[in-house]
Write an enzyme that holds these catalytic residues in place. Structure first.
Site, short mmCIF file in Angstrom:
data_model
loop_
_atom_site.label_atom_id
_atom_site.label_comp_id
_atom_site.label_asym_id
_atom_site.label_seq_id
_atom_site.Cartn_x
_atom_site.Cartn_y
_atom_site.Cartn_z
N HIS A 128 -70.82 116.85 40.24
CA HIS A 128 -69.58 116.80 41.05
C HIS A 128 -69.93 116.74 42.54
O HIS A 128 -70.03 117.76 43.21
CB HIS A 128 -68.70 118.03 40.75
CG HIS A 128 -67.36 118.00 41.42
ND1 HIS A 128 -66.20 118.44 40.82
CD2 HIS A 128 -66.97 117.57 42.65
CE1 HIS A 128 -65.18 118.29 41.64
NE2 HIS A 128 -65.62 117.77 42.78
N HIS B 200 -63.71 121.84 39.30
CA HIS B 200 -63.34 123.16 39.83
C HIS B 200 -62.79 124.10 38.77
O HIS B 200 -63.38 125.11 38.47
CB HIS B 200 -62.35 123.06 41.00
CG HIS B 200 -62.93 122.42 42.20
ND1 HIS B 200 -63.92 123.02 42.94
CD2 HIS B 200 -62.70 121.21 42.77
CE1 HIS B 200 -64.26 122.21 43.94
NE2 HIS B 200 -63.55 121.10 43.85
N GLU C 81 -57.00 119.75 56.73
CA GLU C 81 -56.72 118.67 57.66
C GLU C 81 -58.02 118.15 58.26
O GLU C 81 -58.28 116.95 58.31
CB GLU C 81 -55.79 119.21 58.77
CG GLU C 81 -55.18 118.11 59.62
CD GLU C 81 -54.45 118.68 60.82
OE1 GLU C 81 -53.83 119.76 60.71
OE2 GLU C 81 -54.52 118.04 61.89
N HIS D 247 -60.29 116.50 38.58
CA HIS D 247 -60.17 117.72 39.38
C HIS D 247 -58.91 118.42 38.85
O HIS D 247 -57.88 117.77 38.72
CB HIS D 247 -59.89 117.39 40.84
CG HIS D 247 -61.09 117.04 41.65
ND1 HIS D 247 -61.76 115.88 41.49
CD2 HIS D 247 -61.71 117.70 42.66
CE1 HIS D 247 -62.76 115.83 42.37
NE2 HIS D 247 -62.76 116.93 43.09
N GLY E 115 -58.33 114.45 46.12
CA GLY E 115 -57.48 114.84 47.24
C GLY E 115 -56.90 116.21 46.95
O GLY E 115 -56.89 116.67 45.82
N PHE F 5 -63.65 112.62 56.46
CA PHE F 5 -63.90 111.50 55.55
C PHE F 5 -63.62 110.17 56.24
O PHE F 5 -64.35 109.20 56.07
CB PHE F 5 -63.02 111.60 54.30
CG PHE F 5 -63.52 112.60 53.31
CD1 PHE F 5 -64.78 112.48 52.75
CD2 PHE F 5 -62.72 113.67 52.91
CE1 PHE F 5 -65.25 113.40 51.83
CE2 PHE F 5 -63.19 114.60 52.00
CZ PHE F 5 -64.45 114.46 51.45
N ASP G 38 -69.00 118.67 48.28
CA ASP G 38 -69.14 117.88 49.52
C ASP G 38 -70.23 118.45 50.40
O ASP G 38 -69.95 119.03 51.46
CB ASP G 38 -67.80 117.90 50.28
CG ASP G 38 -66.70 117.27 49.47
OD1 ASP G 38 -66.70 116.04 49.33
OD2 ASP G 38 -65.84 118.02 48.96
N GLU H 238 -57.66 123.50 41.30
CA GLU H 238 -58.31 123.91 42.55
C GLU H 238 -57.21 124.55 43.41
O GLU H 238 -56.82 124.00 44.44
CB GLU H 238 -58.92 122.68 43.25
CG GLU H 238 -59.80 123.01 44.44
CD GLU H 238 -60.31 121.75 45.15
OE1 GLU H 238 -59.92 120.64 44.77
OE2 GLU H 238 -61.10 121.89 46.11
#
Ligand SMILES: *[C@@H]1O[C@H](CO)[C@@H](O)[C@H](O)[C@H]1NC(C)=O
Ligand SMILES: *[C@@H]1O[C@H](CO)[C@@H](O)[C@H](O)[C@H]1NC(C)=O
Ligand SMILES: [Zn+2]
Length: 508
Positions: free
Chosen positions: A111, A383, A204, A355, A325, A210, A441, A358
């Site tokens: 992931h 998650h 935000e 996902h 997202g 990204f 990430d 989360e």
């Protein structure tokens, strides 16, 4: 006189013995059988992740060494899993447990998102120093990058593009400037609590980063180096295989040519093949095509159809499909049900890797995503933070062997939990729920590879209970729950086991 004192002595002794006897009866009467107690403790321990693994003599040696080191870390003034990762990072890097985890063969990373697989230092110090790199400062204090062989036209978000080379020459000392560029590409900061007081604010910044990275990475020649570099970072952290969530954005050239998505897939495939040639003990990488949940139903429908086609054309590269997202303020999986039913309707086998869960918002529509992911036959759960609170979904996931991709640092930085000892995966781990560890990430959180997340799972979430068996199962789970076909799974497992035995021999 003497005989009388003899009598007193006897009485005294009788009383003392009686009291002692009473005390003995009181402390042992009704006391559980210690043997039974030991048995129960063993039974419970056997349920945890890795609890059924029998350690070899060498593994036992390494295990008790790790336990000693872990005890020391738990009694230190600052316990890294209890701190925000941005503050704990330097402590973790000094930790002897972490150093062993770095050397440990960890199997696969299942992931990770494609726009955050390479450190921001490299993006700034290497990529932005290449010729023809333009920068523009946006109205909302962000930046955009673009490679172009001529002065780029103004865009809605970018009025004035400057050549970075010229700008840097004008600024003189570029160190501070480069640091400020890095800050646009990562969440990492010295003061996370004040910079990110709420989930909304941290998300935000997350989504903005990204967009900043995209201008650099989607330049075709950069993408090639980027993918290679990303695989290298994993390889150096003793990882042998990757499944990458990727939106397949189009790449561009200096002259403004824009390629189709197929080229992105081809670049990824070719670079991976080259990497495997250079590093034969790395097995490879596959892509999970991801669509953003900000899209509408018809756009996601198109994305699913496209993914079905790409999977037919590139079966070795495309593993499946996901929707990405922020779940908490985005659309639910159920909202996209028409799009997600397409593969079944069209009789195609497009695996899902959703996902789901989360979130901290129990009982909300978003919280329902886990059950819906399972209803759509997801292959794994990204998650699954909320899973521990859904007994039925948990049972379905366990019985169906649908592993949860646990990303501890991501959950902490994105503010679902602050002290990782309170992460709900404590429950999942103690009952041996199918789990893999991943990093989500890495460049945004200031990590690289999986070792930091393994540290948090092993020391923070697992606590003293987690042992070398836990680590061995987590690593082998990453192969078992990968999307690879059986023959490649076996091959990878064989490669990994060899490395594992070597690792144990060297460190015990
Ligand atoms: C930039 O990265 C490329 C590809 O990884 C490498 O070949 C090159 O030497 C790097 N350049 C600098 C200045 O670090
Ligand atoms: C999920 O799998 C079940 C059992 O194989 C099947 O009946 C069902 O149609 C599948 N659902 C979807 C949405 O793919
Ligand atoms: Zn993710």
């Amino acid at each position: 006189h003497l005989p009388a004192s003899g009598v007193y002595n006897s009485i005294l002794w009788a009383v003392v013995s009686y009291v002692l006897l009473l005390w003995l009866v009181r402390v042992t009467f009704g006391m559980p059988d210690p043997a039974k107690r030991d048995q129960l403790r063993r039974d419970e321990a056997s349920q945890q992740t890795g609890g059924r693994i029998t350690l070899t003599v060498a593994e036992q040696k390494l295990d008790s060494h790790l336990r000693k080191l872990k005890l020391q870390e738990m009694s230190a003034a600052q316990f890294p899993p209890a701190l925000h990762f941005f503050k704990a990072k330097r402590l973790i890097e000094k930790s002897p447990v972490y150093k062993i985890l770095q050397k440990m063969p960890k199997g696969a990373a299942l992931h990770i998102h494609s726009t955050s697989m390479v450190s921001v230092e490299w993006l700034v110090k290497n990529v932005t120093y290449r010729p023809h790199c333009y920068i523009c400062f946006t109205w909302d204090n962000s930046v955009r990058f673009l490679f172009s062989d001529r002065q780029p036209f103004p865009r809605w978000d970018c009025f004035y593009w400057q050549l970075l080379e010229t700008l840097r020459a004008r600024l003189g000392d570029p160190t501070g400037f480069d640091y400020s560029l890095m800050q646009h590409l990562t969440l990492f900061t010295e003061s996370p609590e004040s910079e990110y007081p709420t989930q909304d604010i941290v998300w935000e910044k997350f989504e903005k980063a990204f967009i900043v990275a995209a201008g650099l990475i989607s330049h075709a020649p950069v993408l090639k180096d980027y993918v290679y570099k990303g695989l290298q970072e994993l390889y150096y952290d003793n990882i042998m295989y990757l499944e990458l969530r990727c939106g397949l954005s189009r790449t561009y050239e200096l002259d403004g040519t824009i390629h189709d998505k197929v080229l992105t897939l081809k670049i990824f495939h070719e670079v991976t093949q080259k990497f495997v040639q250079d590093y034969p003990d790395f097995l490879g990488a596959r892509i999970i095509i991801s669509a953003h949940r900000a899209l509408g139903v018809s756009e996601v429908k198109a994305a699913v159809k496209e993914a079905i086609q790409l999977q037919k054309d590139f079966p070795d590269v495309v593993a499946g499909f996901d929707i990405v997202g922020r779940e908490d303020d985005g659309k639910t999986l159920w909202f996209f049900r028409e799009a997600l039913s397409l593969p079944a309707q069209l009789g195609s086998m497009l695996p899902f890797f959703f996902h789901a869960g989360e979130t901290d918002d129990e009982g909300s529509d978003v919280d329902q995503n886990i059950l819906d992911a399972l209803l759509f036959n997801t292959s794994r759960i990204g998650h699954g933070y909320a899973l521990a609170h859904h007994p039925l979904a948990k049972e379905l996931s366990r019985k169906g062997n649908i592993a949860v991709e646990l990303c501890p640092i991501s959950n902490q930085v994105l503010k679902l939990v602050s002290d990782l000892r309170n992460h709900p995966a404590v429950v999942l781990m103690s009952e041996g729920h199918p789990l893999v560890i991943s990093s989500d990430d890495p460049s945004l959180f200031g990590t690289s590879g999986l070792s930091y997340d393994f540290y948090q799972a092993f020391v923070g979430i697992g606590g003293l209970k987690a042992n070398l068996g836990t680590l061995k199962e987590l690593a082998s789970n990453s192969i078992r729950y990968s999307s690879l076909p059986a023959n490649l799974k076996n091959k990878l497992y064989g490669m990994w086991l060899k490395k594992w035995d070597l690792f144990v021999a060297k460190n015990s």
